[in-house]
Design a protein around this motif. Sequence first.
Motif, short mmCIF file in Angstrom:
data_model
loop_
_atom_site.label_atom_id
_atom_site.label_comp_id
_atom_site.label_asym_id
_atom_site.label_seq_id
_atom_site.Cartn_x
_atom_site.Cartn_y
_atom_site.Cartn_z
N GLN A 143 -48.95 27.45 -23.32
CA GLN A 143 -48.06 26.96 -22.19
C GLN A 143 -48.72 25.96 -21.52
OE1 GLN A 143 -45.32 28.30 -21.47
NE2 GLN A 143 -45.15 29.96 -22.87
N ARG A 166 -51.75 37.98 -17.15
CA ARG A 166 -50.25 37.68 -17.36
C ARG A 166 -49.37 37.85 -16.29
NH1 ARG A 166 -52.33 39.95 -22.20
NH2 ARG A 166 -52.42 38.44 -23.96
N SER A 167 -48.35 37.03 -16.37
CA SER A 167 -47.58 37.18 -15.05
C SER A 167 -46.86 38.58 -15.16
CB SER A 167 -46.44 35.90 -15.17
OG SER A 167 -45.68 36.17 -16.21
N ASP A 185 -39.66 36.40 -14.24
CA ASP A 185 -40.77 35.45 -14.62
C ASP A 185 -40.24 34.01 -13.73
OD1 ASP A 185 -42.50 36.24 -16.45
OD2 ASP A 185 -40.97 36.20 -18.05
N HIS A 244 -47.99 30.99 -16.98
CA HIS A 244 -48.94 31.51 -18.10
C HIS A 244 -49.97 30.42 -18.34
CE1 HIS A 244 -49.44 34.25 -21.29
NE2 HIS A 244 -49.84 33.34 -21.84
#
Length: 461
Positions: A220, A255-256, A325, A355
């Motif tokens: 990412q 992590r989101s 997200d 990310h």
Amino acid sequence: MPKLAKPLSARAVTALIHSGSGQYTRHAVGGVPGLLLHVSASGARSWVLRASLKGKRGEWGLGAFPEVPLAEAREKAIAARAAISEGVDPTRRERIRKGLTFADAVAEYCETKLDAYRNPKHKAQWRSTLEMYAVPELGQMEVGEITVQEIIRVLDPIWREKTETASRVRGRIEAVLAWATVHGFRKGDNPARWRNNLDKIFSAPDALKRQQNGGGDKRQPALQLDDSARWFAQLKTRKGLAARALEFQALTASRSGAVRLMTWSEVNFAARVWTIQPGRAASKVSRKPHRVPLTETMIALLRDAEKVRRNDYVFPAPRDGAFSDMGLAAVMKRIQERDSVGFLDPISGLPAVPHGLRSTFRNWAAERTEYPREMAEIALGHRIGSAVEQAYFRADMLEKRRAMMSEWGSFLAGSNRKAERLFVASAKEIIRQVEEIKIISQLPEENQSEAMEKLFRALNA
């Protein structure tokens, strides 16, 4: 289930009359549980099915008698009870049976199948993506008339720009049409099928994602290390819980999904630990809980969030659910848009995404610190070593990771502890030297020259 009455004959049903009291009299005619003949005081007669749909009692009209004879009424009652057993309103099922439109098929599918999803937000997203992208094009078409060409018209405008969303829409259209086929509303191949069908028309989603992320690089897009402090300073100026969630994600290198779905029950202020429980798909913690050490900066951020607590989510969205997200990505996008230079991945040149902060942390640990690789991997929630090594290596280095994450937070804030220590030491030395010069200046003039020479020799040693 209603008590099954003794089946009456057609002649017996014809002889049923009003009892003489009340607006109408109900007669159970048997054959199908809950099938009743209503006879009004005026003599009008009609069929009614009494049953429970999703725990609620209800009645459904099946037509007037004798226009609908007993045998047909029983057939209609059997069909209605079949629909009820699937969780579908039989009146609606009867209305669409002659020609099921795609919009009705979506409604039917969601009503009968989405109960399997425990997350209300996932249910809402499942339906809303179809209503936004598919229903405007396909909604009024009968499901039996939908071909590959209609599917292409839905997907083509969004396949490259919104690849992940388009892929989900395709899969959901395929599921709805498969349901319609099984229930007899359409025949033939599923036009939304991917393999040996749409894969001959559209690029594979994974290939598009790799291309969008800079060719073969699957990472990412991440912040460059030298841009991190500037980006973090701009993030700190933004208001709202989405910005604070992104700030917490950056500080923890999590992590989101784990941050978005984080709950207060996972936070232990006394132990200064956030425990991410396994089982949540968005968190990608599958086997055992993952402990995240909380630094003073993280705790201060959580305490501020606690002051506006509305539910068990630490960072609730405006409507009290969890952020998507897109909520965190939108914050990062706005920071990108307001910066004259931008924050671009050093390899792909693409704008950094939430990310990618994990890659930035990993690069920092490798290039700017002496912390062991294993410690950084554990901080990211990655498994380290082989299965045998994992069996023996059970420590998670919690306190050591706390020190590492504190230093990472200082780096994001634009400070470097090692540089600070050197600066403080240098400042103390300068102060000492100034004091010595003051003392020398008070010596007799003939002794000052010799004292200054000694001081300069010490400085150059």
